[in-house]
Design an enzyme around this catalytic site. Structure first.
Site, PDB file in Angstrom:
ATOM      1  N   LYS A  33       0.855  -1.187   0.000  1.00 55.73           N
ATOM      2  CA  LYS A  33       0.000   0.000   0.000  1.00 55.73           C
ATOM      3  C   LYS A  33       0.890   1.234   0.000  1.00 55.73           C
ATOM      4  CE  LYS A  33      -4.551   0.983   0.878  1.00 55.73           C
ATOM      5  NZ  LYS A  33      -5.761   0.207   0.636  1.00 55.73           N
TER       6      LYS A  33
ATOM      7  N   ASN B  39     -17.189   7.275  -2.177  1.00 55.04           N
ATOM      8  CA  ASN B  39     -17.217   6.492  -3.429  1.00 55.04           C
ATOM      9  C   ASN B  39     -17.829   5.110  -3.261  1.00 55.04           C
ATOM     10  OD1 ASN B  39     -16.019   8.337  -5.236  1.00 55.04           O
ATOM     11  ND2 ASN B  39     -14.045   7.971  -4.261  1.00 55.04           N
ATOM     12  N   VAL B  40     -17.388   4.365  -2.257  1.00 53.54           N
ATOM     13  CA  VAL B  40     -17.898   3.003  -2.080  1.00 53.54           C
ATOM     14  C   VAL B  40     -19.314   3.037  -1.511  1.00 53.54           C
ATOM     15  CG1 VAL B  40     -17.599   0.805  -0.870  1.00 53.54           C
ATOM     16  CG2 VAL B  40     -15.591   2.030  -1.720  1.00 53.54           C
ATOM     17  N   ALA B  41     -19.493   3.785  -0.423  1.00 49.98           N
ATOM     18  CA  ALA B  41     -20.766   3.693   0.310  1.00 49.98           C
ATOM     19  C   ALA B  41     -21.939   4.248  -0.497  1.00 49.98           C
ATOM     20  CB  ALA B  41     -20.651   4.400   1.647  1.00 49.98           C
TER      21      ALA B  41
ATOM     22  N   GLY C  22     -19.901   7.478   6.550  1.00 52.91           N
ATOM     23  CA  GLY C  22     -19.134   7.872   5.370  1.00 52.91           C
ATOM     24  C   GLY C  22     -19.873   7.428   4.126  1.00 52.91           C
ATOM     25  N   VAL C  23     -20.361   8.407   3.342  1.00 53.84           N
ATOM     26  CA  VAL C  23     -21.053   8.019   2.099  1.00 53.84           C
ATOM     27  C   VAL C  23     -20.255   8.539   0.899  1.00 53.84           C
ATOM     28  CG1 VAL C  23     -23.463   7.383   2.421  1.00 53.84           C
ATOM     29  CG2 VAL C  23     -22.791   9.736   2.817  1.00 53.84           C
TER      30      VAL C  23
END
Ligand SMILES: NC(=O)C1=CN([C@@H]2O[C@H](COP(=O)(O)OP(=O)(O)OC[C@H]3O[C@@H](n4cnc5c(N)ncnc54)[C@H](O)[C@@H]3O)[C@@H](O)[C@H]2O)C=CC1
Ligand SMILES: CC(C)CC(=O)C(=O)O
Length: 364
Positions: A80, A183-185, A180-181
């Site tokens: 990473k 990219n993914v959520a 957390g909303v």
């Protein structure tokens, strides 16, 4: 922090510090383990309080990728990168070009992709300097943004966790508290909304919250209140360490299933959840959809093949629960066992000597 003591404790292979004064690049590439193959893991850009925080984040996240890739059955090791800086203010083309050259210098030991704070456009810039980058624009034959694939995997894994907790995998009527909303959520919320779940969301970004309210009828709460929401499922989809001494006693959820990396502040918090009877879907097993998607590029990207594989995150999560029940151990420990068994099994075969041209001494 005693860096080498830490590296030795968790057996890290390599850490690369990247500095480019002109562009302001300050990055840490951490390669944890390449037993299964080249280290693949995204690049996070974030404003860290201290350089030590950034190093620790890179190290923890890269180790997580070793376990994620192993548990997902990928022939990839774990690595990473973190770039120190504010993704809204500090990015420039030269920075990502310089970073791309550092990746090229590793000659395939590390392959990157997106993470928090980086985009497909950033990956396209890196691609100008190296082939060892995935998640670039589909126009280049790549898989593009991995977030929808990650979201689909989390959705599938959440259903397996709900099945374990409630005896049915239906999400209809279930209350999901989403932290957390981004990219993914956002995509996760779409799947949940389509299946009839009720959403309660929070984010430090007000626009992101409003979008979820408008598009999915979500109820919004302030960031710190998300832990006190009456809900069936807590979905951590922001940053790590939100399952900790403070929050565990506040959570009413029977299931924890979300996309964030390193959700448990410490491994012992997995034990605390287990004792409380909260079904925890281990982070690196449930959020492997993105890496499964970008890893498919190594074979010539085929979306259908990748999606079929991501769908099976349901089975992988169910397998973790099975090990947990069988061995009476917390689910995070069961996931580690599953990943370590694969790595250790293949480590033995890797010890066989394989000759290459550098082993032949030619003296004429
Ligand atoms: N993007 C991907 O494909 C993958 C992402 N992940 C992990 O999933 C998580 C989310 O990733 P993305 O959606 O890509 O990132 P993102 O940056 O698009 O979304 C994260 C959201 O969390 C919000 N946030 C940050 N701190 C918060 C707080 N204290 N309270 C509430 N909201 C907060 C941000 O404002 C942002 O909207 C990260 O932990 C990431 O490492 C894991 C696997 C793959
Ligand atoms: C974003 C992914 C493609 C890889 C990654 O870094 C992760 O799964 O955390």
């Amino acid at each position: 922090m005693e860096l080498f003591t830490y590296l030795e404790e968790y057996d890290y292979e390599q850490v690369v510090f990247c500095q480019d004064k002109e562009s302001g690049l300050k990055a840490i590439i951490a390669i944890h383990d390449t037993t299964l193959g080249p280290a693949l893991g995204g690049t996070r850009m974030w404003t860290y309080d201290t350089e030590e925080d950034a190093i620790i984040d890179a190290l923890r996240l890269s180790r997580g990728m070793t376990y994620k890739n192993a548990a997902a059955g990928l022939n990839l090791g774990g690595g990473k990168t973190v770039i120190i800086g504010d993704p809204k203010k500090d990015k420039n083309e030269a920075m990502f070009r310089a970073f791309g050259r550092y990746i090229q210098g590793l000659n395939g030991r590390y392959i990157t992709a997106e993470d928090v704070g980086t985009t497909v456009q950033d990956m396209d810039t890196i691609y100008q300097e190296t082939n060892f980058v995935t998640g670039i624009s589909p126009a280049f034959g790549s898989s593009g943004n991995p977030s929808p694939a990650t979201a689909f995997g989390v959705y599938r894994g959440m259903k397996a966790a709900v099945n374990e907790a409630f005896g049915s995998d239906s999400l209809e009527g279930k209350v999901v508290a989403v932290q957390g909303v981004g990219n993914v959520a956002y995509h996760l919320c779409r799947h949940l909304h389509e299946e009839g779940a009720q959403l309660v969301v929070t984010d430090i970004n007000k626009e992101a919250v409003q979008r979820a309210v408008d598009d999915f009828g979500a109820k919004a709460v302030d960031p710190d209140d998300i832990y006190d929401v009456e809900c069936d499922i807590y979905a951590p989809c922001a940053l790590g360490a939100t399952v900790n001494d403070d929050t565990i006693s506040r959570l009413s959820a029977k299931v924890i299933a979300g996309s964030a990396n390193n959700q448990l502040a410490e491994s012992r918090h997995g034990e605390a959840l287990y004792e409380k009877g909260i079904v925890y879907a281990p982070d690196y097993v449930i959020n492997a959809g993105g890496v499964i998607n970008v890893a498919d590029e190594l074979y010539g990207y085929n979306r259908e093949r990748a999606m079929n594989r991501i769908e099976k995150i349901y089975d992988n999560i169910a397998k973790v629960f099975e090990i947990s029940r069988r061995d009476s151990i917390p689910t995070n420990v069961a996931a580690d066992r599953m990943a370590e068994e694969r790595i250790n099994g293949l480590n033995k075969s890797r010890s066989t000597f394989l000759q290459n041209e550098h082993h032949i001494i030619s003296r004429r």
